[in-house]
Design a protein around this motif. Structure first.
Motif, PDB file in Angstrom:
ATOM      1  N   LYS A   2       0.834  -1.202   0.000  1.00 35.55           N
ATOM      2  CA  LYS A   2       0.000   0.000   0.000  1.00 35.55           C
ATOM      3  C   LYS A   2       0.877   1.264   0.000  1.00 35.55           C
ATOM      4  N   LEU A   3       1.919   1.216   0.766  1.00 41.08           N
ATOM      5  CA  LEU A   3       2.831   2.364   0.855  1.00 41.08           C
ATOM      6  C   LEU A   3       3.521   2.606  -0.494  1.00 41.08           C
ATOM      7  N   LEU A   4       4.017   1.532  -1.076  1.00 42.75           N
ATOM      8  CA  LEU A   4       4.685   1.653  -2.373  1.00 42.75           C
ATOM      9  C   LEU A   4       3.706   2.149  -3.437  1.00 42.75           C
ATOM     10  N   ASP A   5       2.461   1.665  -3.369  1.00 40.37           N
ATOM     11  CA  ASP A   5       1.441   2.113  -4.319  1.00 40.37           C
ATOM     12  C   ASP A   5       1.171   3.601  -4.149  1.00 40.37           C
ATOM     13  N   ALA A   6       1.085   4.018  -2.899  1.00 40.23           N
ATOM     14  CA  ALA A   6       0.787   5.425  -2.624  1.00 40.23           C
ATOM     15  C   ALA A   6       1.860   6.326  -3.228  1.00 40.23           C
ATOM     16  N   TYR A   7       3.114   5.942  -3.051  1.00 39.99           N
ATOM     17  CA  TYR A   7       4.192   6.765  -3.607  1.00 39.99           C
ATOM     18  C   TYR A   7       4.233   6.673  -5.125  1.00 39.99           C
ATOM     19  N   ARG A   8       3.966   5.474  -5.641  1.00 42.43           N
ATOM     20  CA  ARG A   8       4.003   5.340  -7.104  1.00 42.43           C
ATOM     21  C   ARG A   8       2.948   6.236  -7.729  1.00 42.43           C
ATOM     22  N   LYS A   9       1.770   6.293  -7.091  1.00 42.56           N
ATOM     23  CA  LYS A   9       0.693   7.141  -7.625  1.00 42.56           C
ATOM     24  C   LYS A   9       1.060   8.603  -7.563  1.00 42.56           C
ATOM     25  N   SER A  10       1.699   9.004  -6.474  1.00 41.47           N
ATOM     26  CA  SER A  10       2.074  10.422  -6.356  1.00 41.47           C
ATOM     27  C   SER A  10       3.082  10.779  -7.440  1.00 41.47           C
ATOM     28  N   ASN A  11       3.881   9.801  -7.793  1.00 37.86           N
ATOM     29  CA  ASN A  11       4.872   9.976  -8.840  1.00 37.86           C
ATOM     30  C   ASN A  11       4.198  10.230 -10.180  1.00 37.86           C
ATOM     31  N   VAL A  12       3.139   9.460 -10.456  1.00 39.96           N
ATOM     32  CA  VAL A  12       2.417   9.615 -11.711  1.00 39.96           C
ATOM     33  C   VAL A  12       1.807  11.006 -11.804  1.00 39.96           C
ATOM     34  N   VAL A  13       1.223  11.446 -10.697  1.00 36.45           N
ATOM     35  CA  VAL A  13       0.562  12.746 -10.687  1.00 36.45           C
ATOM     36  C   VAL A  13       1.542  13.856 -11.030  1.00 36.45           C
ATOM     37  N   SER A  14       2.737  13.764 -10.449  1.00 33.50           N
ATOM     38  CA  SER A  14       3.701  14.831 -10.701  1.00 33.50           C
ATOM     39  C   SER A  14       4.424  14.634 -12.030  1.00 33.50           C
ATOM     40  N   GLY A  15       4.277  13.455 -12.591  1.00 38.12           N
ATOM     41  CA  GLY A  15       4.982  13.181 -13.850  1.00 38.12           C
ATOM     42  C   GLY A  15       4.258  13.777 -15.037  1.00 38.12           C
ATOM     43  N   GLU A  16       4.831  13.609 -16.196  1.00 34.40           N
ATOM     44  CA  GLU A  16       4.261  14.240 -17.378  1.00 34.40           C
ATOM     45  C   GLU A  16       3.667  13.237 -18.348  1.00 34.40           C
ATOM     46  N   ALA A  17       3.634  11.986 -17.953  1.00 31.80           N
ATOM     47  CA  ALA A  17       3.238  10.972 -18.931  1.00 31.80           C
ATOM     48  C   ALA A  17       1.735  10.730 -18.962  1.00 31.80           C
ATOM     49  N   GLY A  18       1.001  11.610 -18.323  1.00 33.40           N
ATOM     50  CA  GLY A  18      -0.447  11.512 -18.397  1.00 33.40           C
ATOM     51  C   GLY A  18      -1.004  10.337 -17.618  1.00 33.40           C
ATOM     52  N   GLY A  19      -0.377   9.994 -16.524  1.00 37.01           N
ATOM     53  CA  GLY A  19      -0.956   9.025 -15.604  1.00 37.01           C
ATOM     54  C   GLY A  19      -0.694   7.570 -15.934  1.00 37.01           C
ATOM     55  N   ILE A  20       0.148   7.309 -16.909  1.00 37.60           N
ATOM     56  CA  ILE A  20       0.442   5.900 -17.189  1.00 37.60           C
ATOM     57  C   ILE A  20       1.767   5.537 -16.526  1.00 37.60           C
ATOM     58  N   THR A  21       1.705   4.736 -15.485  1.00 34.19           N
ATOM     59  CA  THR A  21       2.979   4.286 -14.910  1.00 34.19           C
ATOM     60  C   THR A  21       3.346   2.957 -15.503  1.00 34.19           C
ATOM     61  N   GLN A  22       4.616   2.819 -15.700  1.00 34.18           N
ATOM     62  CA  GLN A  22       5.162   1.522 -16.054  1.00 34.18           C
ATOM     63  C   GLN A  22       5.616   0.893 -14.759  1.00 34.18           C
ATOM     64  N   LYS A  23       5.209  -0.325 -14.524  1.00 35.45           N
ATOM     65  CA  LYS A  23       5.783  -1.005 -13.363  1.00 35.45           C
ATOM     66  C   LYS A  23       7.088  -1.624 -13.831  1.00 35.45           C
ATOM     67  N   ILE A  24       8.173  -0.942 -13.575  1.00 40.38           N
ATOM     68  CA  ILE A  24       9.446  -1.455 -14.092  1.00 40.38           C
ATOM     69  C   ILE A  24      10.322  -2.016 -12.990  1.00 40.38           C
ATOM     70  N   GLY A  25       9.800  -2.076 -11.756  1.00 36.96           N
ATOM     71  CA  GLY A  25      10.583  -2.675 -10.675  1.00 36.96           C
ATOM     72  C   GLY A  25      11.151  -1.651  -9.710  1.00 36.96           C
ATOM     73  N   ALA A  26      11.103  -0.395 -10.113  1.00 42.02           N
ATOM     74  CA  ALA A  26      11.566   0.683  -9.231  1.00 42.02           C
ATOM     75  C   ALA A  26      11.042   1.988  -9.786  1.00 42.02           C
ATOM     76  N   TYR A  27      10.932   2.981  -8.949  1.00 36.30           N
ATOM     77  CA  TYR A  27      10.504   4.292  -9.431  1.00 36.30           C
ATOM     78  C   TYR A  27      11.095   5.370  -8.547  1.00 36.30           C
ATOM     79  N   GLN A  28      11.031   6.589  -9.043  1.00 34.13           N
ATOM     80  CA  GLN A  28      11.559   7.711  -8.261  1.00 34.13           C
ATOM     81  C   GLN A  28      10.446   8.660  -7.857  1.00 34.13           C
ATOM     82  N   VAL A  29      10.572   9.200  -6.661  1.00 38.20           N
ATOM     83  CA  VAL A  29       9.635  10.241  -6.246  1.00 38.20           C
ATOM     84  C   VAL A  29      10.448  11.469  -5.832  1.00 38.20           C
ATOM     85  N   GLU A  30       9.758  12.586  -5.804  1.00 39.31           N
ATOM     86  CA  GLU A  30      10.435  13.798  -5.396  1.00 39.31           C
ATOM     87  C   GLU A  30       9.989  14.215  -4.007  1.00 39.31           C
TER      88      GLU A  30
END
Ligand code: GDP
Length: 492
Positions: A101-129
């Motif tokens: 749940k925690l990882l999902d929460a951060y991944r979602k926040s990442n999408v929101v701040s990102g520019e790809a229009g809400g499509i996250t790739q689950k690639i095994g790791a992600y970055q947040v700011e």
């Protein structure tokens, strides 16, 4: 690290059970498959008159790379060239405490701040700011919860994580896997930040969690310790920014996370799979240097040239700086999670390193599958009636003991169908002559208080000759008798 007597037995071509016995006589009780210390291996080596040098797989690999003039390691180059890199974080903790749940929460926040229009790739790791002290700081999360992945990677020598976030549900408190995860992090010398999760629940008792973990040595800063505890709710989002801040502060206080971005990239593969359309796809984390399109790379025993790179937002990128997770396309095969990767001069070098690693892996595999053959096989054949005779070569530490052994063996009552015959006997170490006779006549060599010479051991391994060692006569008799009756119990 992690070598067992079985591993050693394979390497020197003796029976693991006999190593257990030797150690037992030296006053150490271990099982064949249990990991033993390097020191124990060396003591055992001295006893067996082997010169055992414990070479870790990492050292072996380093040597391989050095032979190609490639340096893999901690050397980051000139102080002046170093630039800060984001911390890499693994989320650990007891099941159901909210890691996913925690990882999902951060991944979602990442999408929101990102520019790809809400499509996250689950690639095994992600970055947040994170915004800390008015500075934008990045944090890289490894997107697989649990310490299995963490431990598996560490077991392969990969330092894939800078900081562990230990998730503890405030309503449940510290549980066995909490402690286990904590111990894994401590063993890896990875600083821990505690996320006291589910504080939205009525039954939440974050103070209790602090008290419990204090007893295990993780003392909160507010109690005078040096571990950051943050109350969070992965459900409501409470405390998530504070947790990011705590991660950054812990990294700044405990670690010197800098890397030279201007060198050939090196790092670790954290995830890899075969994709129908795209071929081998590997997610890598760069530790130092910058990875570029067109680079020739080796990852474990896979190699290739970087054809394309995709970031956690699904965007195609042309270069990946330190700590940025990227999916890499262009490898010819799929590396393992935890395999290191590095950029080399050209495709030829990449292929050669990969081939050498592949060959080494195959050799290790083969050593495994060819071990412990003949006596067991012979007994099987005896059982099936394919062999009627068990041939033995006896070697002992004195004429008296060899005689006593032969005498006792001759008294074993065997059935009419099978017989036992001693085809040679002698005093002293087991020699190459003994082994070649055993190989030619499919005999088993019994060593009573004696060892093979290194060459004989090597030869026995190559020729699949079974060597069995005993230091107590009745044990030898018992085992052979049991075997002849088709009842040999597995030694392991
Ligand atoms: P994991 O096994 O550690 O990955 O745990 P999960 O992330 O799957 O969470 C286990 C359960 O706890 C799920 O039903 C989540 O919805 C729930 N959960 C996780 N975090 C919170 C939280 O902060 N508050 C509440 N109320 N429930 C949570």
């Amino acid at each position: 690290r992690g070598a067992s007597l079985t591993d050693l037995a394979e390497k020197i071509g003796v029976d693991a059970a006999s190593l257990v016995q030797v150690l037992f006589h030296l006053g150490e009780m271990v099982t064949a498959t249990q990991s033993v210390s390097d020191e124990t291996l060396e003591i055992l080596g001295a006893e067996l008159e082997y010169n055992i040098e414990v070479v870790s797989p990492e050292d072996e690999d380093r040597e391989l790379l050095e032979s190609f003039d490639v340096d893999f390691g901690e050397d980051l180059g000139d102080e002046d060239d170093l630039a800060a890199r984001p911390p890499v974080v693994t989320v650990m903790g007891h099941v159901d405490h909210g890691k996913t749940k925690l990882l999902d929460a951060y991944r979602k926040s990442n999408v929101v701040s990102g520019e790809a229009g809400g499509i996250t790739q689950k690639i095994g790791a992600y970055q947040v700011e994170a915004n800390v002290d008015d500075q934008d700081r990045k944090i890289t999360f490894i997107d697989t919860p649990g310490h299995e992945a963490f431990t598996a990677m560490r077991a392969r020598g990969a330092k894939s994580t800078d900081i562990a976030v230990l998730v503890v549900a405030a309503d449940d408190g510290v549980m066995p896997q909490t402690i286990e995860a904590m111990n894994h992090a401590i063993a890896a010398e990875v600083p821990v930040v505690v996320a006291v999760n589910k504080v939205d629940k009525p039954a939440a008792d974050p103070t209790r969690v602090r008290g419990q973990l204090s007893e295990y040595g993780l003392v909160p800063e507010e109690y005078g310790g040096d571990t950051q505890f943050v109350d969070v709710s992965a459900l409501t989002g409470q405390g998530l920014d504070e947790l990011l801040e705590a991660i950054v502060l812990t990294a700044d206080a405990a670690l010197d996370l800098r890397a030279n971005p201007d060198m050939p990239a090196q790092g670790v593969a954290i995830e890899a799979h075969l994709d129908k359309g795209r071929g081998a796809v590997a997610t890598v984390l760069v530790h130092r240097g910058t990875l570029h399109i067109g680079d020739s790379i080796v990852a474990g025993s896979a190699h290739g040239r970087v054809r394309a790179m995709i970031n956690d937002l699904g965007e195609n990128i042309t270069e990946a700086p330190p700590s940025m997770p990227v999916q890499v396309l262009g490898l010819t095969s799929v590396p393992g999670a935890g395999d290191n990767f590095l950029v080399v001069e050209d495709d030829r070098v990449a292929r050669q390193i990969a081939d050498k690693r592949e060959a080494r892996m195959r050799a290790a595999q083969q050593a495994k599958s060819s071990r412990r053959k003949t006596l067991d096989q012979l007994f099987e054949q005896l059982e099936k009636g394919e062999t009627q005779e068990l041939l033995l070569i006896l070697k002992g530490d004195g004429a008296g003991s060899v005689e006593a052994l032969e005498d006792a063996l001759s008294k074993i009552e065997v059935s009419d169908e099978v017989s036992l015959r001693v085809i040679d006997r002698g005093v002293g170490a087991i020699t190459e002559t003994n082994v070649s006779l055993a190989a030619a006549s499919k005999a088993v060599i019994i060593g009573f208080n004696v060892r093979p010479t290194p060459h004989a051991a090597q030869m026995a391994d190559q020729e699949n000759v079974d060597l069995r060692f005993y230091s107590v006569i009745y044990q030898a008799i018992d085992e052979i008798e049991a075997a002849l009756k088709g009842m040999l119990k597995p030694i392991f």
